[in-house]
Design an enzyme around this catalytic site. Structure first.
Site, PDB file in Angstrom:
ATOM      1  N   LYS A 174      54.270 -37.760  92.978  1.00  0.00           N
ATOM      2  CA  LYS A 174      54.048 -36.721  93.992  1.00  0.00           C
ATOM      3  C   LYS A 174      52.571 -36.647  94.389  1.00  0.00           C
ATOM      4  O   LYS A 174      52.233 -36.537  95.559  1.00  0.00           O
ATOM      5  CB  LYS A 174      54.519 -35.361  93.467  1.00  0.00           C
ATOM      6  CG  LYS A 174      56.037 -35.240  93.434  1.00  0.00           C
ATOM      7  CD  LYS A 174      56.474 -33.851  92.993  1.00  0.00           C
ATOM      8  CE  LYS A 174      57.989 -33.825  92.780  1.00  0.00           C
ATOM      9  NZ  LYS A 174      58.447 -32.568  92.160  1.00  0.00           N
ATOM     10  N   GLU A 204      67.287 -38.432  84.295  1.00  0.00           N
ATOM     11  CA  GLU A 204      66.133 -37.560  84.448  1.00  0.00           C
ATOM     12  C   GLU A 204      66.009 -36.576  83.274  1.00  0.00           C
ATOM     13  O   GLU A 204      64.923 -36.103  82.960  1.00  0.00           O
ATOM     14  CB  GLU A 204      66.202 -36.804  85.789  1.00  0.00           C
ATOM     15  CG  GLU A 204      64.848 -36.285  86.244  1.00  0.00           C
ATOM     16  CD  GLU A 204      64.849 -35.749  87.677  1.00  0.00           C
ATOM     17  OE1 GLU A 204      65.730 -34.951  88.018  1.00  0.00           O
ATOM     18  OE2 GLU A 204      63.946 -36.132  88.442  1.00  0.00           O
ATOM     19  N   HIS A 256      85.831 -55.996  91.077  1.00  0.00           N
ATOM     20  CA  HIS A 256      85.506 -57.134  91.934  1.00  0.00           C
ATOM     21  C   HIS A 256      83.993 -57.265  92.126  1.00  0.00           C
ATOM     22  O   HIS A 256      83.547 -57.892  93.080  1.00  0.00           O
ATOM     23  CB  HIS A 256      86.184 -56.980  93.290  1.00  0.00           C
ATOM     24  CG  HIS A 256      87.673 -56.839  93.194  1.00  0.00           C
ATOM     25  ND1 HIS A 256      88.538 -57.898  93.329  1.00  0.00           N
ATOM     26  CD2 HIS A 256      88.458 -55.762  92.920  1.00  0.00           C
ATOM     27  CE1 HIS A 256      89.782 -57.474  93.170  1.00  0.00           C
ATOM     28  NE2 HIS A 256      89.762 -56.184  92.919  1.00  0.00           N
TER      29      HIS A 256
END
Lengths: 417, 417
Positions: B406, B267, B293
């Site tokens: 937003k 960000e 793994h």
């Protein structure tokens, strides 16, 4: 119900037609290996295995005393059960994952557990996984110290049908053992006893889970137009020049699902191909809405080097209305809306915002988050991965790149004293 | 103690000399903005703020009744506290993070909590975060329904010193409120009350945490040869053509640290630069040994498109010896070794195996996992990020790319009915 949406990839249906021969050939090549020894395609048959499910149910009923379930296992032995247990646990049994070897948390766990109420499940296909054996030494020692001869009722193993240390231990000590079929590898084992045994103790609806998985099997074999896994495999194939494959899930209950997908995708496809070229894309785990406040800034304005998969539920199982609270008029625009509606609005907004930024993005819509839809999704993603293995010319079912690390670990362990 | 190791990047000390002017200039440019309004460099001063720490301690002592701590917050308001609480919690207080808006888990949480023993902490710098306000409506309603007028003792807010809905709510209702200093942004706020308040209830050693952070401040300002953050910033700068920055931590206690780093890095740096070019690398979270793994197969044999940072502890706080268990002779090679030694061997083996595969990789060694070393590491990474902002020509302290999402969320929310 699992539904593919490609509204922001307008040329896709033409691409699908153009690539039909390639896709059908890849499927044929994969299916031709079905039943071959060593092809490791046993995961295709797991959704049909109702006999194993019955056995597991019987075992669960025989052990109603279990209050804490400790899973000793790492990678494919832990990621699947953890993802599903977090989503669908309903029994009150507490789950603990020893999928690491850090002493402090294991010490704390051992101090907090009541051995009389604890069932330990050691899970390893090969029976040779160092982390799992280390955890098993600690828990075996602890069970014996607290329970004497009765320890054997508190340890159950999930491993190879014949070979390895766990199978041998079970044979010598008369422990209950469940089999991971020979032709099923770790990262494709979530619908084998690896996942089913813990999930039976978690109280998840296993019939629905397997029913969903059978739906994915059906679709995998369907004509191209209805074959969801061939379509999503093509999406990844068309974008293989983009280094990053984001897997972003809009569900808190599914918070551990991205880690399961990361292993499936990366360990299956990050390989040398037949010409020795390095292939594979890197899966990036993401959650909605959390990562709107973490990764989406980069996805929007950073490099256009990603293919994004958004997994979005279309309806809730049980919603929550947002009450009008007089003390907080600033939140008035939320009064009377529901929590799920906010979640859905955020998912749709992000989907559109990412597309507008120029990123390549598609959505997988789930009718809701349930064992049925998630069984479907998991098996779908296994098919997608297997098809990509064919398209990219790699064996999706081995992992030669981790061998050196294992040898070096042993050397460091012996060498240092 | 935090120590950089670049043994597998042999040309690095020459690169450091060659880039000295560039690095020193970047630091000077950054420090020149210190104290400027809107530069958002207040995080540099947080480790010195012992007055806030005293206040928080007092508040914690005044509320010994708390058994459950609910944090309503998302992104920078949750990732830091969660990472540190998971590592260092020692008080028995249970923590719950409502950093999402999925109805089912919130419903379950509300049913499981005892309101008389629950403290709710609503955290948002702006006070306008939709997810946090939605959660607050639900918890406010719940507290009022169960506690009547006494609800005010059970809600504490952490927000802007003056503005926003949370500050206004606290003023109207006489709630206790802690301030996030004006010049501190969300992803740089872990050492402000955002992190300190929950951590005080978790019983973590906050003095040590801040002391470690002061050490990072010292190093950031030290001559280049001793300036760890300038060095690691250069490592990322030199590899900015590689799309992926892996952050792999060998500690289960630090399992949520990678997610905190992902936000900080992505960000802050995933931006358009002054010429409008898309810059930034994509941070990839990883854990050892789990991802040996899962992701290491790809790291070894897949594309060479990564810079890897391994965070490796050098000693345990409290180790566990592996007992020789007669029932499991197959694990004989582990008898008498300790768990931490296995962990360290795996980390070193992976480090070497990745380098041998041709990936670019360096290590950050921690003397051990403690509040002191982790305070140091967190502040170090904030300096690294700030320096990279200067080197890459982006403002590391804004997030313009999340605004459209937003606005669209609001539109979807209003529009659908």
């Amino acid at each position: 119900m699992l539904r593919l949406d490609t509204r922001f990839l307008p040329g896709f249906s033409e691409e699908l037609k153009a690539h039909a021969p390639l896709l059908l050939e890849a499927r044929e090549a994969l299916l031709a290996k079905r039943g071959q020894k060593g092809a490791m395609l046993g995961w295709m048959d797991l959704p049909e295995d109702t006999e194993t499910l019955r056995e597991i149910r019987r075992f669960r009923e025989q052990n109603p005393w279990v209050e804490d379930f400790v899973l000793l296992g790492i990678g494919g032995s832990a990621l699947g059960p953890k993802a599903l247990e977090a989503a669908f646990a309903d029994s009150g049994v507490r789950f603990h994952y020893v999928d690491h070897v850090e002493p402090e948390p294991i010490r704390k766990l051992l101090q907090s557990l009541n051995p009389h109420k604890t069932l330990v499940n050691a899970v390893s296909k090969s029976g040779a996984t160092a982390e799992t054996l280390a955890g098993l030494l600690l828990f075996l020692d602890w069970l014996k110290a607290h329970l004497g001869e009765a320890w054997r009722r508190h340890l159950v193993v999930t491993t190879d049908p014949k070979g390895g240390a766990l199978r041998a231990l079970a044979g010598r000590e008369g422990l209950r053992a469940f089999a991971i079929p020979e032709e099923v590898g770790g990262r494709f084992s979530v619908l084998s006893p690896v996942g089913l045994l813990p999930l039976a103790f978690a109280g998840a609806d296993l019939d629905a889970l397997l029913m969903g998985a059978r739906k994915a099997n059906e679709q995998a074999l369907a004509p191209l137009e209805e074959s969801l896994p061939l379509k999503t495999a093509l999406l990844h194939h068309l974008h293989r020049h983009l280094p990053i494959a984001v897997f972003m899930v809009y569900s808190e209950r599914l918070r551990y699902l991205p880690a399961w997908f990361v292993q499936l995708h990366d360990e299956s496809l990050g390989k040398r191909d037949q010409e020795g070229r390095r292939v594979g894309t890197t899966a990036l785990p993401a959650l909605g809405p959390q990562d709107q406040h973490a990764q989406v800034q980069l996805f929007r304005e950073g490099p256009l080097d990603k293919l994004l998969t958004l997994v979005i539920p279309e309806s809730p199982v049980e919603d929550l209305p947002l009450p009008p609270v007089g003390e907080l008029p600033e939140a008035g625009y939320l009064f009377g809306k529901t929590l799920f509606r906010l979640l859905k609005a955020e998912a749709e907004a992000t989907y559109q915002a990412l597309a507008e930024a120029g990123q390549r993005v598609y959505a997988l819509y789930l009718s809701e988050v349930s064992p049925y839809t998630i069984g479907w999704l998991l098996q779908h993603l296994m098919w997608q991965t297997a098809f990509l293995g064919e398209l990219w010319g790699v064996n999706a079912f081995d992992q030669p790149g981790v061998e050196l690390g294992k040898r070096l670990t042993r050397a460091f362990l012996e060498g240092e004293g």
